[in-house]
Scaffold this motif. Structure first.
Motif, PDB file in Angstrom:
ATOM      1  N   GLU A   7      53.550 -14.835  -2.759  1.00  0.00           N
ATOM      2  CA  GLU A   7      52.287 -14.063  -1.746  1.00  0.00           C
ATOM      3  C   GLU A   7      52.608 -13.317  -0.896  1.00  0.00           C
ATOM      4  O   GLU A   7      52.386 -12.305  -0.348  1.00  0.00           O
ATOM      5  CB  GLU A   7      51.246 -15.352  -1.507  1.00  0.00           C
ATOM      6  CG  GLU A   7      50.540 -15.934  -2.532  1.00  0.00           C
ATOM      7  CD  GLU A   7      49.438 -15.313  -2.794  1.00  0.00           C
ATOM      8  OE1 GLU A   7      48.729 -14.567  -2.136  1.00  0.00           O
ATOM      9  OE2 GLU A   7      48.820 -15.529  -3.989  1.00  0.00           O
ATOM     10  N   LEU A   8      53.861 -13.697  -0.200  1.00  0.00           N
ATOM     11  CA  LEU A   8      54.406 -13.111   0.996  1.00  0.00           C
ATOM     12  C   LEU A   8      54.934 -11.802   0.588  1.00  0.00           C
ATOM     13  O   LEU A   8      55.212 -10.808   1.227  1.00  0.00           O
ATOM     14  CB  LEU A   8      55.361 -13.969   1.612  1.00  0.00           C
ATOM     15  CG  LEU A   8      55.088 -15.087   2.433  1.00  0.00           C
ATOM     16  CD1 LEU A   8      56.041 -16.006   3.202  1.00  0.00           C
ATOM     17  CD2 LEU A   8      54.171 -14.318   3.785  1.00  0.00           C
TER      18      LEU A   8
ATOM     19  N   GLN B 147      52.317  -5.028   0.560  1.00  0.00           N
ATOM     20  CA  GLN B 147      50.638  -4.028   0.528  1.00  0.00           C
ATOM     21  C   GLN B 147      50.452  -3.772   2.037  1.00  0.00           C
ATOM     22  O   GLN B 147      49.860  -2.769   2.145  1.00  0.00           O
ATOM     23  CB  GLN B 147      49.516  -5.082  -0.240  1.00  0.00           C
ATOM     24  CG  GLN B 147      49.722  -5.164  -1.455  1.00  0.00           C
ATOM     25  CD  GLN B 147      48.670  -6.003  -2.237  1.00  0.00           C
ATOM     26  OE1 GLN B 147      48.087  -7.054  -1.203  1.00  0.00           O
ATOM     27  NE2 GLN B 147      48.462  -6.084  -3.164  1.00  0.00           N
ATOM     28  N   ASN B 148      50.972  -4.616   2.826  1.00  0.00           N
ATOM     29  CA  ASN B 148      50.343  -4.392   4.230  1.00  0.00           C
ATOM     30  C   ASN B 148      51.515  -4.217   5.316  1.00  0.00           C
ATOM     31  O   ASN B 148      51.085  -3.637   6.213  1.00  0.00           O
ATOM     32  CB  ASN B 148      49.333  -5.453   4.772  1.00  0.00           C
ATOM     33  CG  ASN B 148      47.967  -5.420   4.077  1.00  0.00           C
ATOM     34  OD1 ASN B 148      47.909  -5.788   2.920  1.00  0.00           O
ATOM     35  ND2 ASN B 148      47.024  -5.463   4.888  1.00  0.00           N
TER      36      ASN B 148
ATOM     37  N   GLU C 271      48.889  -5.883  16.035  1.00  0.00           N
ATOM     38  CA  GLU C 271      48.515  -4.890  14.742  1.00  0.00           C
ATOM     39  C   GLU C 271      48.770  -5.780  13.579  1.00  0.00           C
ATOM     40  O   GLU C 271      48.323  -5.322  12.610  1.00  0.00           O
ATOM     41  CB  GLU C 271      49.536  -3.676  15.111  1.00  0.00           C
ATOM     42  CG  GLU C 271      49.180  -2.665  13.936  1.00  0.00           C
ATOM     43  CD  GLU C 271      50.238  -1.385  13.951  1.00  0.00           C
ATOM     44  OE1 GLU C 271      49.992  -0.575  12.928  1.00  0.00           O
ATOM     45  OE2 GLU C 271      50.932  -1.374  15.112  1.00  0.00           O
ATOM     46  N   MET C 272      49.850  -6.491  13.905  1.00  0.00           N
ATOM     47  CA  MET C 272      50.172  -7.322  12.508  1.00  0.00           C
ATOM     48  C   MET C 272      49.075  -8.317  12.026  1.00  0.00           C
ATOM     49  O   MET C 272      48.746  -8.599  10.950  1.00  0.00           O
ATOM     50  CB  MET C 272      51.507  -8.129  12.877  1.00  0.00           C
ATOM     51  CG  MET C 272      52.814  -7.525  12.535  1.00  0.00           C
ATOM     52  SD  MET C 272      54.139  -8.595  12.322  1.00  0.00           S
ATOM     53  CE  MET C 272      53.748  -9.283  10.988  1.00  0.00           C
ATOM     54  N   GLU C 273      48.407  -8.983  13.379  1.00  0.00           N
ATOM     55  CA  GLU C 273      47.428  -9.895  13.058  1.00  0.00           C
ATOM     56  C   GLU C 273      46.354  -9.142  12.444  1.00  0.00           C
ATOM     57  O   GLU C 273      45.460  -9.807  11.582  1.00  0.00           O
ATOM     58  CB  GLU C 273      46.782 -10.311  14.489  1.00  0.00           C
ATOM     59  CG  GLU C 273      47.677 -11.394  14.980  1.00  0.00           C
ATOM     60  CD  GLU C 273      47.588 -12.765  14.599  1.00  0.00           C
ATOM     61  OE1 GLU C 273      46.713 -13.084  13.589  1.00  0.00           O
ATOM     62  OE2 GLU C 273      48.086 -13.565  14.792  1.00  0.00           O
TER      63      GLU C 273
ATOM     64  N   ALA D 108      43.085  -8.465   7.582  1.00  0.00           N
ATOM     65  CA  ALA D 108      42.566  -7.616   6.314  1.00  0.00           C
ATOM     66  C   ALA D 108      43.119  -7.986   4.837  1.00  0.00           C
ATOM     67  O   ALA D 108      42.125  -7.897   4.106  1.00  0.00           O
ATOM     68  CB  ALA D 108      42.897  -6.130   6.543  1.00  0.00           C
ATOM     69  N   TRP D 109      44.222  -8.451   4.879  1.00  0.00           N
ATOM     70  CA  TRP D 109      44.804  -8.860   3.664  1.00  0.00           C
ATOM     71  C   TRP D 109      44.238  -9.906   3.338  1.00  0.00           C
ATOM     72  O   TRP D 109      43.999 -10.190   1.972  1.00  0.00           O
ATOM     73  CB  TRP D 109      46.432  -8.946   3.688  1.00  0.00           C
ATOM     74  CG  TRP D 109      46.893  -9.427   2.544  1.00  0.00           C
ATOM     75  CD1 TRP D 109      47.338  -8.554   1.528  1.00  0.00           C
ATOM     76  CD2 TRP D 109      47.762 -10.804   2.370  1.00  0.00           C
ATOM     77  NE1 TRP D 109      48.016  -9.179   0.319  1.00  0.00           N
ATOM     78  CE2 TRP D 109      48.195 -10.321   0.826  1.00  0.00           C
ATOM     79  CE3 TRP D 109      47.370 -12.121   2.832  1.00  0.00           C
ATOM     80  CZ2 TRP D 109      48.774 -11.646   0.239  1.00  0.00           C
ATOM     81  CZ3 TRP D 109      48.343 -13.120   2.024  1.00  0.00           C
ATOM     82  CH2 TRP D 109      48.574 -12.698   0.838  1.00  0.00           C
ATOM     83  N   LEU D 110      43.919 -11.066   4.155  1.00  0.00           N
ATOM     84  CA  LEU D 110      43.592 -12.271   3.642  1.00  0.00           C
ATOM     85  C   LEU D 110      41.912 -12.124   3.265  1.00  0.00           C
ATOM     86  O   LEU D 110      41.449 -12.758   2.361  1.00  0.00           O
ATOM     87  CB  LEU D 110      43.550 -13.318   5.055  1.00  0.00           C
ATOM     88  CG  LEU D 110      44.885 -14.039   5.179  1.00  0.00           C
ATOM     89  CD1 LEU D 110      44.837 -14.624   6.502  1.00  0.00           C
ATOM     90  CD2 LEU D 110      45.339 -14.698   4.107  1.00  0.00           C
TER      91      LEU D 110
END
Length: 189
Positions: free
Chosen positions: A160-161, A167-168, A178-180, A185-187
């Motif tokens: 998953e990582l 993807q992100n 920004e990472m958060e 968004a990915w979750l």
């Protein structure tokens, strides 16, 4: 390639992980996979430009803005994911993340945690992060199942990582905020 002298240990660990994955869904004894990924924060020194083919180009010079670490928990049979971004990946960071995961299963008798063999991935981390009573309670509830050495790909959280990274996180990300946003968004997706 698995060195011949590690073959028996590899197969034994692999079989143990695969046996855990074969268990039917049981909300009172969930199986989760946990892994982490470091990520360098990179700010652009110059604005990127788009060439005549529409491809975005970045300058090779950048500003290093520190590092973060992404913890990810996946419960494959429930389709559940829990993630957190922290500054470091020390023993107490791992312990606090696992504790939060376990606290998310208040009715569970045990939580089986599939993870790799990183030195921080054991019950000893609980005792470095929490008072002895809390650490012991976690140790009683968590069952660690470690992937074989050179076989961390058996941990579904690692897979998953890898997807998250492609993807992100494949572009430069300059701040933890920004990472958060990217992780959220990915979750959500």
């Amino acid at each position: 390639m698995i060195p011949a002298e590690q073959c028996g240990a590899f197969v034994a660990s692999m079989e143990q992980v695969l046996d855990v994955y074969r268990r039917p869904y049981d909300p009172e004894n969930p199986v989760v996979c946990i892994d982490e990924m470091p990520k360098q924060l990179i700010l652009e020194s110059q604005a990127p430009f788009v060439d005549s083919k529409g491809i975005v180009n970045y300058d090779s010079v950048y500003i290093r803005n520190g590092t973060t670490n992404v913890f990810l928990c996946v419960e494959p049979l429930a389709g559940r994911r829990i993630a957190r971004i922290v500054e470091t990946k020390k023993r107490d960071d791992f312990a606090r993340f696992v504790a939060d995961v376990v606290d998310g299963y208040p009715r569970a008798h045990t939580v089986t945690v599939v993870c790799d063999n990183l030195a921080t991935h054991d019950a000893g981390s609980f005792y470095e992060a929490f008072p002895a009573e809390r650490a012991h309670a976690l140790m009683e509830k968590v069952r660690f199942v470690h992937t074989p050495k050179h076989g961390s790909w058996l941990d579904m959280a690692e897979i998953e990582l890898s997807v998250l990274s492609r993807q992100n996180f494949s572009r430069r990300i300059g701040t933890a905020e920004e990472m958060e946003r990217e992780l959220s968004a990915w979750l959500e997706e």
